[in-house]
Design a protein around this motif. Sequence first.
Motif, mmCIF file in Angstrom:
data_model
loop_
_atom_site.group_PDB
_atom_site.id
_atom_site.type_symbol
_atom_site.label_atom_id
_atom_site.label_comp_id
_atom_site.label_asym_id
_atom_site.label_seq_id
_atom_site.Cartn_x
_atom_site.Cartn_y
_atom_site.Cartn_z
ATOM 1 N N ALA A 139 1.437 -24.626 -3.136
ATOM 2 C CA ALA A 139 0.378 -24.965 -4.082
ATOM 3 C C ALA A 139 0.617 -24.393 -5.475
ATOM 4 N N LYS A 140 0.082 -25.127 -6.441
ATOM 5 C CA LYS A 140 0.272 -24.824 -7.847
ATOM 6 C C LYS A 140 -0.219 -23.443 -8.241
ATOM 7 N N GLU A 141 -1.206 -22.896 -7.498
ATOM 8 C CA GLU A 141 -1.799 -21.628 -7.894
ATOM 9 C C GLU A 141 -1.174 -20.426 -7.207
ATOM 10 N N HIS A 142 -0.204 -20.627 -6.318
ATOM 11 C CA HIS A 142 0.411 -19.490 -5.637
ATOM 12 C C HIS A 142 1.209 -18.646 -6.620
ATOM 13 N N THR A 143 1.019 -17.337 -6.529
ATOM 14 C CA THR A 143 1.827 -16.430 -7.336
ATOM 15 C C THR A 143 3.078 -15.988 -6.585
ATOM 16 N N PHE A 144 3.020 -15.979 -5.246
ATOM 17 C CA PHE A 144 4.162 -15.566 -4.429
ATOM 18 C C PHE A 144 4.338 -16.524 -3.255
ATOM 19 N N ASP A 145 5.590 -16.781 -2.882
ATOM 20 C CA ASP A 145 5.921 -17.540 -1.682
ATOM 21 C C ASP A 145 6.755 -16.631 -0.794
ATOM 22 N N PHE A 146 6.232 -16.282 0.378
ATOM 23 C CA PHE A 146 6.882 -15.301 1.239
ATOM 24 C C PHE A 146 7.687 -15.958 2.355
ATOM 25 N N SER A 147 8.794 -15.336 2.690
ATOM 26 C CA SER A 147 9.491 -15.588 3.947
ATOM 27 C C SER A 147 9.082 -14.471 4.907
ATOM 28 N N PRO A 148 9.377 -14.595 6.196
ATOM 29 C CA PRO A 148 9.062 -13.482 7.103
ATOM 30 C C PRO A 148 9.683 -12.159 6.636
ATOM 31 N N LYS A 149 10.890 -12.209 6.115
ATOM 32 C CA LYS A 149 11.576 -10.994 5.655
ATOM 33 C C LYS A 149 10.855 -10.360 4.470
ATOM 34 N N THR A 150 10.518 -11.155 3.455
ATOM 35 C CA THR A 150 9.899 -10.575 2.262
ATOM 36 C C THR A 150 8.448 -10.188 2.516
ATOM 37 N N PHE A 151 7.769 -10.894 3.441
ATOM 38 C CA PHE A 151 6.394 -10.513 3.764
ATOM 39 C C PHE A 151 6.376 -9.176 4.498
ATOM 40 N N ARG A 152 7.273 -9.024 5.462
ATOM 41 C CA ARG A 152 7.358 -7.737 6.179
ATOM 42 C C ARG A 152 7.658 -6.601 5.200
ATOM 43 N N ARG A 153 8.564 -6.843 4.290
ATOM 44 C CA ARG A 153 8.926 -5.800 3.328
ATOM 45 C C ARG A 153 7.730 -5.453 2.430
ATOM 46 N N THR A 154 6.953 -6.451 2.056
ATOM 47 C CA THR A 154 5.747 -6.215 1.253
ATOM 48 C C THR A 154 4.742 -5.354 2.008
ATOM 49 N N LEU A 155 4.511 -5.677 3.271
ATOM 50 C CA LEU A 155 3.545 -4.935 4.080
ATOM 51 C C LEU A 155 3.988 -3.490 4.278
ATOM 52 N N GLU A 156 5.259 -3.284 4.540
ATOM 53 C CA GLU A 156 5.767 -1.930 4.747
ATOM 54 C C GLU A 156 5.711 -1.129 3.456
ATOM 55 N N ALA A 157 5.968 -1.779 2.316
ATOM 56 C CA ALA A 157 5.860 -1.088 1.032
ATOM 57 C C ALA A 157 4.423 -0.667 0.754
ATOM 58 N N ALA A 158 3.462 -1.395 1.341
ATOM 59 C CA ALA A 158 2.044 -1.067 1.176
ATOM 60 C C ALA A 158 1.578 0.000 2.159
ATOM 61 N N GLY A 159 2.471 0.477 3.018
ATOM 62 C CA GLY A 159 2.123 1.521 3.968
ATOM 63 C C GLY A 159 1.546 1.021 5.266
ATOM 64 N N LEU A 160 1.673 -0.276 5.535
ATOM 65 C CA LEU A 160 1.166 -0.844 6.782
ATOM 66 C C LEU A 160 2.275 -0.881 7.834
ATOM 67 N N LYS A 161 1.899 -0.723 9.076
ATOM 68 C CA LYS A 161 2.846 -0.815 10.195
ATOM 69 C C LYS A 161 2.715 -2.193 10.817
ATOM 70 N N VAL A 162 3.805 -2.943 10.813
ATOM 71 C CA VAL A 162 3.801 -4.294 11.380
ATOM 72 C C VAL A 162 3.990 -4.193 12.888
ATOM 73 N N LEU A 163 2.974 -4.592 13.652
ATOM 74 C CA LEU A 163 3.025 -4.523 15.112
ATOM 75 C C LEU A 163 3.558 -5.812 15.721
ATOM 76 N N ALA A 164 3.292 -6.934 15.073
ATOM 77 C CA ALA A 164 3.767 -8.230 15.582
ATOM 78 C C ALA A 164 3.777 -9.216 14.428
ATOM 79 N N MET A 165 4.722 -10.157 14.481
ATOM 80 C CA MET A 165 4.775 -11.222 13.482
ATOM 81 C C MET A 165 5.112 -12.524 14.164
ATOM 82 N N ASN A 166 4.280 -13.528 13.961
ATOM 83 C CA ASN A 166 4.513 -14.862 14.514
ATOM 84 C C ASN A 166 4.815 -15.819 13.381
ATOM 85 N N CYS A 167 5.845 -16.633 13.549
ATOM 86 C CA CYS A 167 6.243 -17.587 12.513
ATOM 87 C C CYS A 167 6.169 -19.008 13.068
#
Length: 282
Positions: free
Chosen positions: A251-279
């Motif tokens: 969509a035209k208003e998205h500021t970021f488009d994540f892949s599973p790799k970059t989303f996980r890295r974003t969450l970990e940089a925010a101090g969150l622990k990723v317990l599961a990821m479904n794609c």
Amino acid sequence: FLGCLGKALDRIWFDGDSRTRLECAMPKRALDPEFDWFDHCPLCNGTRLTLWESSTSGYSVQAQRVRCKSCSLVFSNPQASEARLEHFYQHVYFSQNDLKGRYFSASSEAELRLKADEELDSIEQALPTKGRLIDVGAAAGYFLLQARLRGWDVEGIEMSAKAAAAARRQGLRMHVARLEDLRLGRRFDALHCAHTIEHVKDPIDFCRRLGKLVKPGGRLLLEVPNRQALWPQLWHYGARLRGQAAPLTYAKEHTFDFSPKTFRRTLEAAGLKVLAMNCYEY
């Protein structure tokens, strides 16, 4: 098979000598108070950015996206200012002139409440009891309605006054504000945030704030579009195979488009622990 094909496209087009065939020059930086420019990747601080997708539509809130060659994050550059985005979400996003104007239909509500049941099943399996739940980017509150029906104490945060008003008419407690401006003074057992993080200006800070809303041992269920799924890959590379510039995949208003790799890295940089990821491959 389809998932492997999508990932293979990335490797084929961006490994080795073939990379130079597809790179596009970054546009010249312009001075415009309604837009903010990035000189580096907000995820890894890399400075090797290449033009990835663009739109010629005057309706686009942010007309071009770049890709970081170090970590593969795709993001809009330049990005609309906070004021421009706030106006868009408050006055355009759920209007009849926007695609989301169809959000307030009975079919949309039925579909989203069915999806909410699946997500609530996941949250409830991870927690011993039902307690307080908050939805960030709650829109008209379809997820919250389903959660309340299942026994949760619910409330939501939403920027659009129109969407929040629809939720309030159903008796839901809604805060019309940006997450960054809200001080609730309480924490929650569970948090839901679907298709919101890709709209914000600073996803690491945003996810850090999401984490602070949840009690120790609580759960966050977060969802973003997967740009590494098959159809976004075919949309992107199909245009390039035809010798055309790639249009905006999402969509035209998205500021970021994540892949599973970059989303996980974003969450970990925010101090969150990723317990599961479904794609998903759509």
